[in-house]
Design an enzyme around this catalytic site. Structure first.
Site, short mmCIF file in Angstrom:
data_model
loop_
_atom_site.label_atom_id
_atom_site.label_comp_id
_atom_site.label_asym_id
_atom_site.label_seq_id
_atom_site.Cartn_x
_atom_site.Cartn_y
_atom_site.Cartn_z
N ALA A 190 -0.24 -0.78 -0.39
CA ALA A 190 0.63 -1.92 -0.63
C ALA A 190 2.13 -1.62 -0.65
CB ALA A 190 0.24 -2.58 -1.94
N SER A 239 6.23 -5.70 0.55
CA SER A 239 6.70 -6.97 1.11
C SER A 239 5.52 -7.90 1.43
CB SER A 239 7.57 -6.74 2.33
OG SER A 239 6.93 -5.85 3.20
N LYS A 240 4.42 -7.31 1.87
CA LYS A 240 3.25 -8.16 2.16
C LYS A 240 2.55 -8.57 0.86
CE LYS A 240 2.71 -5.94 6.62
NZ LYS A 240 3.45 -4.67 6.34
N ASP A 257 -1.57 1.72 -4.14
CA ASP A 257 -0.96 2.71 -3.23
C ASP A 257 -1.28 4.10 -3.76
OD1 ASP A 257 1.24 2.35 -0.82
OD2 ASP A 257 1.29 4.34 -1.74
N ASP A 271 -6.26 6.73 -3.93
CA ASP A 271 -6.50 6.93 -2.50
C ASP A 271 -7.47 5.83 -2.11
OD1 ASP A 271 -7.41 7.61 -0.04
OD2 ASP A 271 -7.91 9.68 -0.53
N ASP A 326 -3.13 -2.40 5.41
CA ASP A 326 -1.91 -2.15 6.19
C ASP A 326 -1.67 -0.64 6.11
OD1 ASP A 326 0.40 -2.96 7.61
OD2 ASP A 326 1.60 -2.85 5.78
N CYS A 334 2.06 -0.59 12.25
CA CYS A 334 3.27 -0.80 13.03
C CYS A 334 3.34 0.34 14.06
CB CYS A 334 4.52 -0.90 12.17
SG CYS A 334 4.55 0.22 10.80
C1 LIG Z 1 2.63 1.00 6.17
S1 LIG Z 1 2.94 1.40 4.53
C2 LIG Z 1 2.47 -0.08 3.73
C3 LIG Z 1 3.51 -1.16 3.78
C4 LIG Z 1 3.19 -2.28 2.84
N1 LIG Z 1 1.90 -2.87 3.13
C5 LIG Z 1 4.25 -3.36 2.90
O1 LIG Z 1 4.08 -4.36 3.56
O2 LIG Z 1 5.28 -3.22 2.22
C6 LIG Z 1 1.63 2.46 4.16
C7 LIG Z 1 1.47 2.79 2.69
O3 LIG Z 1 0.21 3.41 2.56
C8 LIG Z 1 0.27 4.35 1.53
N2 LIG Z 1 -0.89 5.25 1.74
C9 LIG Z 1 -1.00 6.30 2.55
N3 LIG Z 1 -2.24 6.82 2.46
C10 LIG Z 1 -2.91 6.07 1.56
C11 LIG Z 1 -4.22 6.11 1.02
N4 LIG Z 1 -5.09 7.04 1.39
N5 LIG Z 1 -4.55 5.20 0.08
C12 LIG Z 1 -3.66 4.27 -0.33
N6 LIG Z 1 -2.41 4.19 0.16
C13 LIG Z 1 -2.05 5.06 1.09
C14 LIG Z 1 1.63 4.98 1.71
O4 LIG Z 1 2.06 5.57 0.49
C15 LIG Z 1 2.47 3.78 2.12
O5 LIG Z 1 3.08 3.23 0.99
#
Ligand SMILES: C[S@@+](CC[C@H](N)C(=O)[O-])C[C@H]1O[C@@H](n2cnc3c(N)ncnc32)[C@H](O)[C@@H]1O
EC number: 2.1.1.203
Length: 696
Positions: A188, A192-193, A217, A244, A273, A326
């Protein structure tokens, strides 16, 4: 974007660096090797070669695709908040800001001049989203646009506007969240989402939602970005967790048919996401031009798949999940979705969302691609992959055979390319779970198991929380009920309705004076109490009462603007003042807590209302044909004032059509030219601490 090294504790690292610096002041601090964005050459031959070979864009559009990628990203924002406030703000935006800039041209980076051209995004619900041709930096640097810039900054802090990239707004729209939905946002941060999910959850403003959003997150420090985001939105229906998500714990909730029993928590809506290579954000993050490689996508495919698969396990049958990245890379996109569809048989289906995004231009999902190794060799089938690359280029990354391609409907995925409507790039796939996954026990077995699992009707008191990743979270201590020490005086002073449930109030300490009191919805309370020991909860609840040991107030707690929307309907007439417009403007314009407006300055109407009104915290209400505002106020011995933070004050003055020019500073003018100006506080902080009293 990109993958984060989640083991790096940035605070500890900074502390270490500071200590090193102190020990050895001669040593230079670690050199920042990053290039300023302006200096980055926006080219990468490998990137072009890879995506040309993958045919992500038709040949005839290739040059437009590449030129759009090299431009700065236009600004986009959504108007948020309650319906009446959003409508009022929308009118103001059109009449006061856009009318002036419709045909305006400004000088922007890399161009002679550029038109600003505000475009209303046709597919955004309610028409509340806008895109401007110019970038955020262009707006910040242009004196002609200083008012628009001030507007965006102040309203972002007040929660009236959310600045968000156009394409990033799409996943929550196609998730179709409703107020009763149990929603999980798996990755998350920064949120923003999540903000959009919460807005949709609160779509019915007359009711507190029965659903909730769990925003998760893996990165502990990024979870605090979610806390900030949640604070702006003032929702009692959000829970922030730190896991995770590939191994997101299964949670339980009370069975609505029999609250003595628990049942597994399955979500109606899940947003996935995932972390990605982020190469579709090149316009916003030009440094990706310098480091792009095929390896990035290949390395992320595994975690992306595991998060998606766990999402499907946690999804209710009939529920919807959105997978988004993205990235342009089919290895991070269609290959992940294809792998899921292959492994889940007929239990998960791709949804055709044509018609859910009217006016959005996009390309259909790809049905064929070729995985490549880092040395840019492309493979038609796994058997061709040399042994040394076989741990990187995996068999599951390959596309369906031409004979089986149709059954997966991969063309139902959505790919947005930057030149189609001058945005960033994006990938979205919407899936529905139509049956239990092949490896899940059938529903009947699960039901029998949980029906036999009796749980005590009273949850155990929360235990002291363990240390998690170097951060210790304060406990979530719920009020036990009417007997709670501070509750009777709150109930009496605020004339709370009989049906108000004090057990939805909580504090973050077991012992000592209660300082802030937070409110959650009954469903969120249930989730916290049933699962607190199994999940790392970072935050929940909206601040509703704040300790305020003021000698002029019989109750030691004042109201907080953050929680007002959630509790207002429970507060009786004893603490409400329906104020006239001119009087509301008077309190907002005189926001110096040491010199609040005196009662004698108000209209006879308001004077009569507050004549026999006990001193202390209260609600100021204002209603006309278009606006319906509720603010926290303070009735002093001789005064009446609003208890709002500066960005909120500006927001309300703007909505009321009143003068807020003292906050609308033109930063391009010298400070000496604008002696009266007050620089607005850029974030929504409560500027009135408890110690500040009515000093008249
Ligand atoms: C693309 S960003 C998400 C953007 C967010 N959805 C937004 O709209 O603001 C990906 C996020 O996934 C988190 N992330 C990476 N691996 C993860 C995991 N195994 N479990 C949960 N979160 C994870 C990262 O810390 C990062 O904040």
């Amino acid at each position: 974007m990109g993958r984060k090294n989640r083991n790096v504790n940035k605070f500890a690292q900074r502390k270490r660096e500071k200590r090193e610096q102190e020990k050895n002041p001669q040593a230079k601090p670690a050199e920042d090797t990053r290039k300023p964005y302006e200096d980055i050459v926006r080219e990468n031959a490998t990137f072009e070669e890879y995506y040309k070979a993958q045919k992500v864009c038709p040949d005839e559009e290739w040059s437009q695709f590449m030129s759009a990628l090299k431009e700065n990203l236009p600004t986009a924002f959504r108007i948020t908040g309650s319906k009446c406030e959003a409508n009022a703000l929308m009118k103001i935006v059109k009449s006061e800001y856009f009318s002036d800039i419709l045909n305006m041209k400004i000088k922007v980076e890399g161009h002679e001049e550029e038109e600003i051209k505000p475009v209303n995004l046709p597919w955004y619900p309610g028409g509340f989203a806008w895109q401007l041709r110019v970038s955020r930096t262009d707006i910040r640097r242009s004196e002609a646009l200083y008012k628009l810039h001030n507007f965006l900054v102040a309203e972002t802090a007040a929660g009236g506007v959310s600045r968000q990239e156009t394409v990033s707004m799409i996943p929550p729209v196609v998730l179709q969240v409703q107020p009763h939905h149990k929603v999980l946002d798996m990755c998350a941060a920064p949120g923003s989402k999540t903000a959009q999910l919460i807005e949709f959850l609160h779509a019915d403003e007359d009711k507190i939602p029965t659903g909730f959003v769990i925003a998760n997150d893996v990165d502990n420090s990024r979870c605090y970005m979610l806390v900030h985001q949640a604070k702006r939105l003032n929702s009692p229906a959000i829970l922030i967790t730190n896991h995770d998500s590939a191994v997101m714990p299964a949670l339980t909730i009370s069975d609505p048919k029999n609250p003595e029993l628990t049942k597994p928590l399955k979500y109606d809506r899940i947003l996935c996401d995932v972390p990605c290579s982020g190469d579709a954000t090149l316009r916003k993050n030009p440094d990706i031009w310098l480091k792009w490689s095929t390896g990035n996508g290949n390395n992320l495919h595994g975690i992306q798949y595991r998060v998606l698969r766990r999402g499907c396990e946690l999804l209710e049958i009939g529920g919807r999940l959105v997978y988004s990245t993205c990235s342009f890379n089919p290895i991070e996109n269609e290959a992940v979705v294809h792998r899921l569809l292959q492994e889940t048989g007929d239990s998960v289906k791709l949804v055709d969302v044509t018609g859910e995004l009217p006016g959005l231009k996009y390309k259909k999902g790809m049905t064929y691609w070729r995985p490549a190794s880092k040395d840019m060799v492309f493979y038609e089938k796994y058997e061709e992959v040399p042994e040394k690359w076989q741990t990187v280029v995996r068999p599951q990354m390959f596309p369906p055979s031409p004979e089986s391609a149709d059954k997966f409907n991969l063309d139902r995925c959505i790919r947005i390319l930057p030149h189609q409507q001058d945005t960033g790039g994006f990938f979205v796939a919407v899936v529905e779970k139509v049956a239990p996954l092949p490896w899940e026990k059938d529903e009947k077995d699960q039901k029998e198991q949980t029906d036999n699992e009796k749980t005590p009707s009273k949850p155990e008191p929360p235990k002291k929380r363990r240390r998690m990743g170097g951060y210790r979270e304060d406990p979530f201590v719920f009020f036990s009920g009417d007997q709670e020490d501070v509750f009777p005086c709150i109930k009496e002073f605020y004339d709370l309705k009989e049906d108000f449930d004090p057990t939805c109030l909580l504090t973050r300490c077991h012992v000592g004076k209660k300082k802030n009191i937070y409110l959650v919805t009954p469903t969120v309370k249930d989730v916290v109490q049933r699962n607190e020991k199994n999940i790392k909860i970072i935050n929940t609840g909206v601040k509703t009462f704040v300790r305020c040991d003021n000698k002029n107030m019989t109750c030691p707690f004042r109201l907080s603007q953050e929680g007002l929307q959630s509790i207002s309907h429970c507060i009786g007439p004893e603490r409400r003042v329906r104020i006239l417009k001119e009087d509301l403007i008077l309190v907002l314009q005189n926001d110096d807590p040491s010199n609040p407006p005196e009662i004698k300055q108000f209209s006879d109407h308001t004077k009569a209302l507050v004549k026999d009104f006990a001193t202390g915290s209260c609600i100021l209400e204002y209603k006309d044909d278009e606006l319906d505002l509720t603010l926290v106020g303070w009735r002093g011995v001789h005064s009446l004032r609003a208890y709002t933070a500066t960005p909120d004050t500006v927001h309300y003055l703007r909505l009321l059509g009143a003068d807020y020019s003292k906050y609308d500073v033109n930063k391009f003018k010298k400070a000496s030219d604008v002696p009266e100006a007050v620089v607005p506080v850029p974030q929504a902080m409560d500027t009135h601490c408890e110690e500040e009293e009515d000093r008249v």
